[in-house]
Write a protein that holds these residues in place. Sequence first.
Motif, PDB file in Angstrom:
ATOM      1  N   ALA A   1       0.843  -1.201   0.000  1.00  0.00           N
ATOM      2  CA  ALA A   1       0.000   0.000   0.000  1.00  0.00           C
ATOM      3  C   ALA A   1       0.880   1.253   0.000  1.00  0.00           C
ATOM      4  N   LYS A   2       1.930   1.240   0.812  1.00  0.00           N
ATOM      5  CA  LYS A   2       2.862   2.375   0.869  1.00  0.00           C
ATOM      6  C   LYS A   2       3.546   2.576  -0.481  1.00  0.00           C
ATOM      7  N   GLN A   3       3.956   1.479  -1.085  1.00  0.00           N
ATOM      8  CA  GLN A   3       4.624   1.524  -2.387  1.00  0.00           C
ATOM      9  C   GLN A   3       3.687   2.112  -3.442  1.00  0.00           C
ATOM     10  N   SER A   4       2.437   1.700  -3.424  1.00  0.00           N
ATOM     11  CA  SER A   4       1.445   2.223  -4.374  1.00  0.00           C
ATOM     12  C   SER A   4       1.222   3.714  -4.157  1.00  0.00           C
ATOM     13  N   LYS A   5       1.088   4.095  -2.903  1.00  0.00           N
ATOM     14  CA  LYS A   5       0.867   5.511  -2.564  1.00  0.00           C
ATOM     15  C   LYS A   5       2.034   6.362  -3.055  1.00  0.00           C
ATOM     16  N   GLU A   6       3.261   5.896  -2.830  1.00  0.00           N
ATOM     17  CA  GLU A   6       4.440   6.634  -3.290  1.00  0.00           C
ATOM     18  C   GLU A   6       4.459   6.763  -4.809  1.00  0.00           C
ATOM     19  N   ALA A   7       4.070   5.719  -5.520  1.00  0.00           N
ATOM     20  CA  ALA A   7       4.036   5.771  -6.986  1.00  0.00           C
ATOM     21  C   ALA A   7       2.989   6.772  -7.465  1.00  0.00           C
ATOM     22  N   ILE A   8       1.829   6.750  -6.842  1.00  0.00           N
ATOM     23  CA  ILE A   8       0.766   7.693  -7.207  1.00  0.00           C
ATOM     24  C   ILE A   8       1.217   9.125  -6.943  1.00  0.00           C
ATOM     25  N   GLU A   9       1.822   9.347  -5.786  1.00  0.00           N
ATOM     26  CA  GLU A   9       2.295  10.690  -5.447  1.00  0.00           C
ATOM     27  C   GLU A   9       3.397  11.158  -6.389  1.00  0.00           C
ATOM     28  N   SER A  10       4.260  10.247  -6.820  1.00  0.00           N
ATOM     29  CA  SER A  10       5.322  10.644  -7.750  1.00  0.00           C
ATOM     30  C   SER A  10       4.729  11.020  -9.101  1.00  0.00           C
ATOM     31  N   ASN A  11       3.642  10.377  -9.494  1.00  0.00           N
ATOM     32  CA  ASN A  11       2.959  10.714 -10.746  1.00  0.00           C
ATOM     33  C   ASN A  11       2.371  12.128 -10.664  1.00  0.00           C
ATOM     34  N   GLU A  12       1.854  12.476  -9.500  1.00  0.00           N
ATOM     35  CA  GLU A  12       1.271  13.805  -9.316  1.00  0.00           C
ATOM     36  C   GLU A  12       2.331  14.900  -9.416  1.00  0.00           C
ATOM     37  N   GLN A  13       3.578  14.556  -9.117  1.00  0.00           N
ATOM     38  CA  GLN A  13       4.654  15.550  -9.201  1.00  0.00           C
ATOM     39  C   GLN A  13       4.903  16.001 -10.635  1.00  0.00           C
ATOM     40  N   LEU A  14       4.501  15.204 -11.590  1.00  0.00           N
ATOM     41  CA  LEU A  14       4.674  15.577 -12.994  1.00  0.00           C
ATOM     42  C   LEU A  14       3.879  16.819 -13.357  1.00  0.00           C
ATOM     43  N   TYR A  15       2.813  17.075 -12.627  1.00  0.00           N
ATOM     44  CA  TYR A  15       1.910  18.164 -12.976  1.00  0.00           C
ATOM     45  C   TYR A  15       2.056  19.372 -12.054  1.00  0.00           C
ATOM     46  N   GLN A  16       3.112  19.420 -11.289  1.00  0.00           N
ATOM     47  CA  GLN A  16       3.316  20.562 -10.394  1.00  0.00           C
ATOM     48  C   GLN A  16       4.225  21.587 -11.032  1.00  0.00           C
TER      49      GLN A  16
END
Length: 162
Positions: free
Chosen positions: A147-162
């Motif tokens: 779950a932590k690994q998935s959350k980190e991957a999702i959050e890293s994807n969101e960094q693309l749009y910042q």
Amino acid sequence: MMKVALVMGSISDWPVVKDTTDMLTELQIDYDKKIISAHRMPQELQDFAQSAKDERYSVIIAAAGGAAHLPGMLAANTAIPVIGIPVLTKALNGVDSLLSIVQMPAGVPVATVAVGKAGAKNAAILAAEMIAISDTQTYDRLLAFRAKQSKEAIESNEQLYQ
């Protein structure tokens, strides 16, 4: 108590195996680490493998480079699951290690992970999965890790749009 034996062919394997110990620690899996050279310590290898069940090891993780006979020789001397980590080599970029570990004859299996640091981490996770079959606390820790690994991957994807 479930624990893992982490065996290296030489101290030069430690920089890779350190990632295995870090992951085992994160997953709260007890482990012992040892150096046993398949070629320079054959009697010690045989003694260790044959007593591994009595020592309460659930899984053996063995890292080796080059000819990489360590995981296979351990597997030949015990019925405890063995996971082989192929260590990166200068001569053939770890392909020699990978082929030496993965090409076991029928009847003497060694689970083999990727060459190098990714394999070192995956060996710890695979060992935890084996232990989790009969240990619900380890299973729950694996679910939390995923779950932590998935959350980190999702959050890293969101960094693309910042």
